[in-house]
Design a protein around this motif. Sequence first.
Motif, PDB file in Angstrom:
ATOM      1  N   TYR A 163      27.458   9.158  43.143  1.00 50.30           N
ATOM      2  CA  TYR A 163      28.346   8.412  42.259  1.00 50.30           C
ATOM      3  C   TYR A 163      28.115   8.885  40.817  1.00 50.30           C
ATOM      4  CZ  TYR A 163      28.978   5.244  46.217  1.00 50.30           C
ATOM      5  OH  TYR A 163      29.272   4.721  47.457  1.00 50.30           O
ATOM      6  N   ARG A 164      29.226   9.063  40.082  1.00 52.92           N
ATOM      7  CA  ARG A 164      29.196   9.524  38.695  1.00 52.92           C
ATOM      8  C   ARG A 164      28.459  10.862  38.573  1.00 52.92           C
ATOM      9  NH1 ARG A 164      28.276   4.185  38.704  1.00 52.92           N
ATOM     10  NH2 ARG A 164      26.022   4.482  38.571  1.00 52.92           N
ATOM     11  N   ASP A 165      28.773  11.769  39.487  1.00 49.38           N
ATOM     12  CA  ASP A 165      28.130  13.092  39.510  1.00 49.38           C
ATOM     13  C   ASP A 165      28.988  14.070  38.714  1.00 49.38           C
ATOM     14  OD1 ASP A 165      26.768  15.381  40.022  1.00 49.38           O
ATOM     15  OD2 ASP A 165      26.856  15.225  42.212  1.00 49.38           O
ATOM     16  N   ARG A 166      28.404  14.739  37.706  1.00 55.85           N
ATOM     17  CA  ARG A 166      29.160  15.670  36.857  1.00 55.85           C
ATOM     18  C   ARG A 166      29.606  16.926  37.623  1.00 55.85           C
ATOM     19  NH1 ARG A 166      24.534  17.847  32.769  1.00 55.85           N
ATOM     20  NH2 ARG A 166      24.090  15.611  32.632  1.00 55.85           N
ATOM     21  N   MET A 167      28.927  17.255  38.733  1.00 57.20           N
ATOM     22  CA  MET A 167      29.295  18.429  39.515  1.00 57.20           C
ATOM     23  C   MET A 167      30.336  18.117  40.588  1.00 57.20           C
ATOM     24  SD  MET A 167      27.613  20.951  38.310  1.00 57.20           S
ATOM     25  CE  MET A 167      27.722  22.167  39.605  1.00 57.20           C
ATOM     26  N   ALA A 168      30.746  16.868  40.673  1.00 57.29           N
ATOM     27  CA  ALA A 168      31.711  16.459  41.696  1.00 57.29           C
ATOM     28  C   ALA A 168      33.094  16.339  41.085  1.00 57.29           C
ATOM     29  CB  ALA A 168      31.294  15.138  42.315  1.00 57.29           C
ATOM     30  N   THR A 169      34.088  16.577  41.906  1.00 58.70           N
ATOM     31  CA  THR A 169      35.482  16.494  41.453  1.00 58.70           C
ATOM     32  C   THR A 169      36.076  15.111  41.669  1.00 58.70           C
ATOM     33  OG1 THR A 169      36.219  17.310  43.617  1.00 58.70           O
ATOM     34  CG2 THR A 169      35.871  18.939  41.881  1.00 58.70           C
ATOM     35  N   LEU A 198      23.102  22.695  44.245  1.00 64.35           N
ATOM     36  CA  LEU A 198      23.856  22.210  43.096  1.00 64.35           C
ATOM     37  C   LEU A 198      23.049  21.268  42.210  1.00 64.35           C
ATOM     38  CD1 LEU A 198      27.357  21.569  44.696  1.00 64.35           C
ATOM     39  CD2 LEU A 198      26.765  23.336  43.052  1.00 64.35           C
ATOM     40  N   HIS A 199      21.949  20.692  42.716  1.00 67.99           N
ATOM     41  CA  HIS A 199      21.228  19.680  41.956  1.00 67.99           C
ATOM     42  C   HIS A 199      19.760  20.033  41.709  1.00 67.99           C
ATOM     43  CE1 HIS A 199      24.697  17.524  43.695  1.00 67.99           C
ATOM     44  NE2 HIS A 199      24.650  16.799  42.602  1.00 67.99           N
ATOM     45  N   TYR A 200      19.266  21.133  42.313  1.00 66.88           N
ATOM     46  CA  TYR A 200      17.866  21.510  42.126  1.00 66.88           C
ATOM     47  C   TYR A 200      17.790  23.002  41.814  1.00 66.88           C
ATOM     48  CZ  TYR A 200      16.610  17.012  44.208  1.00 66.88           C
ATOM     49  OH  TYR A 200      16.477  15.672  44.462  1.00 66.88           O
ATOM     50  N   ASP A 250      21.612  12.033  35.649  1.00 64.84           N
ATOM     51  CA  ASP A 250      22.486  10.958  35.192  1.00 64.84           C
ATOM     52  C   ASP A 250      23.544  10.627  36.251  1.00 64.84           C
ATOM     53  OD1 ASP A 250      23.638  13.422  34.957  1.00 64.84           O
ATOM     54  OD2 ASP A 250      24.759  12.940  33.120  1.00 64.84           O
ATOM     55  N   PHE A 251      23.110  10.458  37.488  1.00 65.38           N
ATOM     56  CA  PHE A 251      24.019  10.088  38.575  1.00 65.38           C
ATOM     57  C   PHE A 251      23.210   9.325  39.628  1.00 65.38           C
ATOM     58  CE2 PHE A 251      21.996  13.927  39.960  1.00 65.38           C
ATOM     59  CZ  PHE A 251      21.913  13.836  41.343  1.00 65.38           C
ATOM     60  N   GLU A 252      23.912   8.730  40.555  1.00 59.80           N
ATOM     61  CA  GLU A 252      23.273   7.996  41.642  1.00 59.80           C
ATOM     62  C   GLU A 252      23.534   8.716  42.955  1.00 59.80           C
ATOM     63  OE1 GLU A 252      23.286   3.322  40.281  1.00 59.80           O
ATOM     64  OE2 GLU A 252      25.109   4.133  41.212  1.00 59.80           O
TER      65      GLU A 252
END
Length: 356
Positions: free
Chosen positions: A315-321, A335-337, A347-349
Amino acid sequence: MAAFGQRLISLRHFQSTVCGKITKFEEDFIPEGWSRDQVDLDCSDIKQKPQKEVIDEAIDKIIRKEAEMGIKQESAEGLEDVEIAKRECQVDPKPCRLKSYWLCKNRTAQDIKLTRSHKQINYIASMMKEPTHAPEERTIDPNEVIITVALYHPLKLLKQQEFQVLGSQSLTALRDRLYCLADYLMDGQQTKSGFFLIENTFYNDMRLPENMDYSKFITDWVSDKARYTIPSVGMYSSKRMEDTTFLDLTIKIGHPYLYVHQGSCEHNIVFTEVRIATHMDVQTYSSYPRHIFQAKIRRRKCKICDIFPARYVTYRDRMATEDPFFFCEHCYRPLHYDFEGRVLYNDFEVFPYYHE
């Protein structure tokens, strides 16, 4: 006979017409000054049928065709006789007095749509194989009672699971086989409290010391100010689930009862069948509760590769569309590590994803 004569005259006229056209074609096509004597046209090897033989063959063909036409006409007349006989043998349904027949005949399109059955698909019974057991294993009693109970979705009126239980088994045997996603989310594995509400009696699972008696709050509220005297409330009692067998219950077939766990996750349970065991049933005691129905579980795919099933939801992921977004194990970590296993941003859940 007149028709035959007319066809013969037409045949002769056709022959004379064709011969005339061929002669005219030769006159128009052969150049001037050319003579047949200048060309050696040896046609001795060509056999030409006499004119009388050609006419006789045409007459025979016409006669055979007329004979075939006569046979077809006779067969058509025979079919008409058969159809007339069928119509005479058909029974008129008007004298029929069956109400179900006329109700079925006079249904509207809307009625047919509403009464059309929606068959539930079983995703376990068709592929389920009974495990093998040792010969000395305990078998069920010949007079054992087999009860079928169904579990429904907490939000949708859809059957999720169905089990066959023995009358001599405790309610906890069924409770341990019921599956709900709420038992695997957050701290669901540590929270084992729950109860069945059957005919104004709470059956609480108190096997562990840390289990809570969910029914205590309800029974205390009913007893306070004599609320049990209200017809819509009634009197409630409480018992331990592990000390109660299915033979101790008073149930109604097809009536919805309540199963509550994880604090507020509520399911309807319905007893659909009660019968004596037969030789066709599974005879080993350890096979019960027997899982006989499982609804399909919907699971989303990864929205990056669209190949593997999703394992994480963010949720609220900057890499997600879009939000929320579903990742599989292969797409989430790159994408996250970074290569050293450090998170790139936080800054996402993110939560583990199982199914819908």
